[in-house]
Design a protein around this motif. Sequence first.
Motif, PDB file in Angstrom:
ATOM      1  N   GLY A 153     -38.491 -58.412  76.818  1.00 58.09           N
ATOM      2  CA  GLY A 153     -38.371 -57.132  77.493  1.00 58.09           C
ATOM      3  C   GLY A 153     -39.208 -56.050  76.847  1.00 58.09           C
ATOM      4  O   GLY A 153     -39.681 -55.122  77.511  1.00 58.09           O
ATOM      5  N   GLY A 170     -31.744 -55.314  79.028  1.00 57.05           N
ATOM      6  CA  GLY A 170     -31.917 -56.580  79.722  1.00 57.05           C
ATOM      7  C   GLY A 170     -32.312 -56.422  81.185  1.00 57.05           C
ATOM      8  O   GLY A 170     -31.850 -55.515  81.871  1.00 57.05           O
ATOM      9  N   GLU A 171     -33.178 -57.311  81.640  1.00 60.72           N
ATOM     10  CA  GLU A 171     -33.542 -57.423  83.047  1.00 60.72           C
ATOM     11  C   GLU A 171     -33.546 -58.911  83.376  1.00 60.72           C
ATOM     12  O   GLU A 171     -33.953 -59.733  82.564  1.00 60.72           O
ATOM     13  CB  GLU A 171     -34.929 -56.833  83.296  1.00 60.72           C
ATOM     14  CG  GLU A 171     -35.051 -55.354  82.943  1.00 60.72           C
ATOM     15  CD  GLU A 171     -36.494 -54.878  83.018  1.00 60.72           C
ATOM     16  OE1 GLU A 171     -37.166 -55.165  84.031  1.00 60.72           O
ATOM     17  OE2 GLU A 171     -36.948 -54.231  82.062  1.00 60.72           O
ATOM     18  N   LYS A 201     -43.330 -57.448  76.994  1.00 60.02           N
ATOM     19  CA  LYS A 201     -44.004 -57.404  78.296  1.00 60.02           C
ATOM     20  C   LYS A 201     -44.562 -56.014  78.609  1.00 60.02           C
ATOM     21  O   LYS A 201     -45.372 -55.863  79.525  1.00 60.02           O
ATOM     22  CB  LYS A 201     -43.065 -57.869  79.405  1.00 60.02           C
ATOM     23  CG  LYS A 201     -41.984 -56.889  79.803  1.00 60.02           C
ATOM     24  CD  LYS A 201     -41.156 -57.455  80.946  1.00 60.02           C
ATOM     25  CE  LYS A 201     -40.119 -56.459  81.435  1.00 60.02           C
ATOM     26  NZ  LYS A 201     -39.305 -57.013  82.539  1.00 60.02           N
ATOM     27  N   SER A 220     -35.503 -63.614  75.456  1.00 61.25           N
ATOM     28  CA  SER A 220     -35.638 -62.807  76.671  1.00 61.25           C
ATOM     29  C   SER A 220     -35.494 -61.326  76.358  1.00 61.25           C
ATOM     30  O   SER A 220     -36.136 -60.481  76.993  1.00 61.25           O
ATOM     31  CB  SER A 220     -34.611 -63.246  77.723  1.00 61.25           C
ATOM     32  OG  SER A 220     -33.300 -62.804  77.411  1.00 61.25           O
ATOM     33  N   SER A 266     -41.861 -50.198  71.557  1.00 64.46           N
ATOM     34  CA  SER A 266     -40.695 -50.690  72.288  1.00 64.46           C
ATOM     35  C   SER A 266     -39.479 -50.588  71.392  1.00 64.46           C
ATOM     36  O   SER A 266     -39.475 -51.127  70.278  1.00 64.46           O
ATOM     37  CB  SER A 266     -40.901 -52.146  72.724  1.00 64.46           C
ATOM     38  OG  SER A 266     -41.843 -52.230  73.781  1.00 64.46           O
ATOM     39  N   ASN A 305     -36.507 -61.221  82.704  1.00 66.95           N
ATOM     40  CA  ASN A 305     -36.960 -61.434  81.318  1.00 66.95           C
ATOM     41  C   ASN A 305     -36.763 -62.874  80.869  1.00 66.95           C
ATOM     42  O   ASN A 305     -37.587 -63.416  80.123  1.00 66.95           O
ATOM     43  CB  ASN A 305     -36.232 -60.492  80.366  1.00 66.95           C
ATOM     44  CG  ASN A 305     -36.710 -59.055  80.488  1.00 66.95           C
ATOM     45  OD1 ASN A 305     -37.710 -58.781  81.141  1.00 66.95           O
ATOM     46  ND2 ASN A 305     -35.979 -58.139  79.882  1.00 66.95           N
ATOM     47  N   VAL A 333     -35.638 -50.526  75.721  1.00 65.36           N
ATOM     48  CA  VAL A 333     -35.594 -51.868  76.312  1.00 65.36           C
ATOM     49  C   VAL A 333     -34.147 -52.319  76.492  1.00 65.36           C
ATOM     50  O   VAL A 333     -33.367 -52.362  75.533  1.00 65.36           O
ATOM     51  CB  VAL A 333     -36.359 -52.872  75.430  1.00 65.36           C
ATOM     52  CG1 VAL A 333     -36.255 -54.279  76.001  1.00 65.36           C
ATOM     53  CG2 VAL A 333     -37.815 -52.449  75.281  1.00 65.36           C
TER      54      VAL A 333
END
Length: 351
Positions: free
Chosen positions: A163, A297-298, A166, A159, A268, A301, A295
């Motif tokens: 991030g 965390g979201e 994407k 994940s 990124s 993700n 980048v």
Amino acid sequence: MENKMKVLLSEGYGKGSIVDMPIPEVADDMVLVKICYCGICGTDQDLYSSECSFAENGEVTYPVRLGHEWSGVVEAVGKNVTGFKKGDPVVGDNAVACGTCEACKMGAYDRCSHMLNVGTIDPVYDGAFAEYYIIPHYHLHKIPEGISLKAASLAEPLSVAYGGIKKMNITDKSTVVVIGTGCIGMAAVVLAKCLGAKNVIMVGRNPKKLEVAERLGARSVNIRRQDPIAFVKELTGGNGAEFVVECSGMPGTFEQALDMVAFRGTISLIGFYENREDGVDVSSMVSKALQIYGVMGEFDNMTGALAILEKYQPDILPIITDELPFEDCIPGFFRKNYPDAVKIAVKIHKE
């Protein structure tokens, strides 16, 4: 089920122990998970040794229960939980929202006023190096069919890599360079391959880790033997790579990314840098019309990474280079014991 469970507590400065603690009670909105695997992250190793800025700056309070890369099976659910049931294979987010502030009431958990960090720095939520783990249902995700619990323990680093990925419109004509042979770099390789990139190049210096990248489908460049910038330029007819994912945070790697990325390319930045980067050519960012993303965390993700796993069913197990039983996992928190490890998975319960 007895009301006791084994838990690993880090006391910092290279000390820790496995102790008995009560199994948490299951409140209305909570889910109790039987942990099957938990990965040892580089952050876990840093916090265990206290050789990191977090410990030096007092951002971590010991003892701390580490562990934010886990997979398991639902053991029990609270009375308000409808989306999960006993036996469901699950993974979870690496931060926990309070569930009661105004943002949480609207379901905007990413804007929670009282966010807790799972198993790392203050404010901290107990991590998953434990036989059982309690977590709010809104931070759980079901593991797709066909993905083993062992492989699913990589969902959190996947994940993180997602991030960065994407941000990139990867096609079958794309060249993607990944700098850094850690778990997140390997995860970026997997995702780029799944999305059909023409060339995926892993840049690093540890030959055993580079072999793992090759098993995942990447072309590898050992910086001790080869100039990665020249390699990328030659492969792309002098144009450079459309996309670069920088996962190492090592001195000079950001500048390296700038040199190998193509005009109007995307970088990124996932790796944390211990020091400021001197000598960076800012003008090249302008003249190349680059898009550069930091980048972090979201919450969506994890959903995105799991969707890619479900659709493409990639073999990600080569990323797990070592496995330890829970009762004998403490040596895994010392890098010197496993210098060639990409990911150490700790087996806590049988699948």
